[in-house]
Enzyme design. Sequence first.
Site, PDB file in Angstrom:
ATOM      1  N   CYS A 160      48.142  50.823  44.374  1.00 58.48           N
ATOM      2  CA  CYS A 160      47.014  50.266  43.628  1.00 58.48           C
ATOM      3  C   CYS A 160      47.168  50.711  42.182  1.00 58.48           C
ATOM      4  CB  CYS A 160      45.695  50.760  44.213  1.00 58.48           C
ATOM      5  SG  CYS A 160      44.234  50.334  43.231  1.00 58.48           S
ATOM      6  N   ASN A 172      37.464  49.358  37.989  1.00 65.77           N
ATOM      7  CA  ASN A 172      37.256  49.463  39.428  1.00 65.77           C
ATOM      8  C   ASN A 172      36.830  50.883  39.775  1.00 65.77           C
ATOM      9  OD1 ASN A 172      38.119  46.840  39.728  1.00 65.77           O
ATOM     10  ND2 ASN A 172      40.166  47.354  40.410  1.00 65.77           N
ATOM     11  N   ASN A 188      48.309  46.361  39.215  1.00 57.06           N
ATOM     12  CA  ASN A 188      49.568  45.793  39.710  1.00 57.06           C
ATOM     13  C   ASN A 188      49.586  44.280  39.556  1.00 57.06           C
ATOM     14  OD1 ASN A 188      50.655  48.283  40.485  1.00 57.06           O
ATOM     15  ND2 ASN A 188      49.650  48.202  42.493  1.00 57.06           N
ATOM     16  N   CYS A 201      42.849  44.706  38.357  1.00 59.67           N
ATOM     17  CA  CYS A 201      43.949  45.024  39.270  1.00 59.67           C
ATOM     18  C   CYS A 201      45.183  45.280  38.423  1.00 59.67           C
ATOM     19  CB  CYS A 201      44.176  43.880  40.251  1.00 59.67           C
ATOM     20  SG  CYS A 201      45.613  44.143  41.296  1.00 59.67           S
ATOM     21  N   THR A 221      45.261  50.454  39.383  1.00 57.73           N
ATOM     22  CA  THR A 221      44.178  51.194  38.735  1.00 57.73           C
ATOM     23  C   THR A 221      44.019  52.576  39.356  1.00 57.73           C
ATOM     24  OG1 THR A 221      42.526  50.121  40.162  1.00 57.73           O
ATOM     25  CG2 THR A 221      42.935  49.131  37.992  1.00 57.73           C
ATOM     26  N   ASN A 240      40.081  39.540  46.485  1.00 57.90           N
ATOM     27  CA  ASN A 240      40.625  40.329  47.585  1.00 57.90           C
ATOM     28  C   ASN A 240      40.700  39.512  48.871  1.00 57.90           C
ATOM     29  OD1 ASN A 240      40.811  42.760  46.040  1.00 57.90           O
ATOM     30  ND2 ASN A 240      38.608  43.044  46.285  1.00 57.90           N
TER      31      ASN A 240
END
Length: 325
Positions: A228, A165, A79, A77, A230, A68
């Site tokens: 996002c 996540n 995307n 992640c 997820t 990040n």
Amino acid sequence: MHIELLKGHGSGNDFLLIDEISNNYTFSEEERANLARLLCNRETSLGADGILFVMESDHAEGRMRVFNTDGSEASMCGNGLRLVARYICELQGRTDAVIETMKADLKVSKRNEIYPDIHTYQVEISPVLFDLKALPLNLDKTDLLNEKIDELSDELRFSALAVPNPHLIALVEKEQLECGLQKQLSEKLNGPNDLCPDGVNVSFVKPLQEGVIYVRTFERGVGFTNACGTAMSASTLVTCLQGINEYESVVNVCNNGGKVQCVVHRNNGEYYIDLIGNATYLYQAAVEVDLQQKSFTMNSQIHLAEQPSYEKLQDDVQRFLAETI
């Protein structure tokens, strides 16, 4: 330090992709974190929501690590995984692959275009964990589905899950989207606090039509992003759990960066989600980095021609949201 990179996005959630398979890069853990802080800074000529390090795997077609903007590492992640899926598949001449991530090996594949002239990939989102210890979320219960959290809000009901996540999700109305409540709650939960000591992704979700939802997410370690992956997957699952959407059916998920499609699968009490959406390349670049001086220079930048097609999708989605929210 000379680095070649690719900038791209999934649903407007943008990343710098660094290929460690084809290049001779060796980064320490400290260097990975510092590269993310430096190169992802929006005040520089690059800027992004994070860095995707694409690496060799000893048992899969490739490995993804995600850092990040604040230098923290994300366990997954969605995307970003679509970008890595495209990169690995094109690099190896494949239409499907398995990508190693921090918590799981995930199946990815090329799909029919979600919109004309848009590279589209499907990625697996799993495992799905409801145990609050997996986030962690410190409440006197084992799980949380559509329930109030007194310390956060008198009106909202929350659901919590890790995919992997951590996500805290609330179904909301238009008024709750338009006030500053989400920002207030998100900043509280991602600063020093006892409820979520490691921080959490916070999503507000508004069902729009049958099979269509809108999701806005404050991402841990980043802040508000266009989308996002997820979070959109977890949000779709929450709507299925509450009977708003159907399992095994395509749900269109609108976001500030465009849209994706999610399909929730349920098997003997366990869940996984297919996340389907764009993997759009913006440009290739070469940079010279000096981590000691916390600076870099751009040596070259070659823009690609994929973004105009995605902007047409964005325009269609924004018109639809203006009419329905």
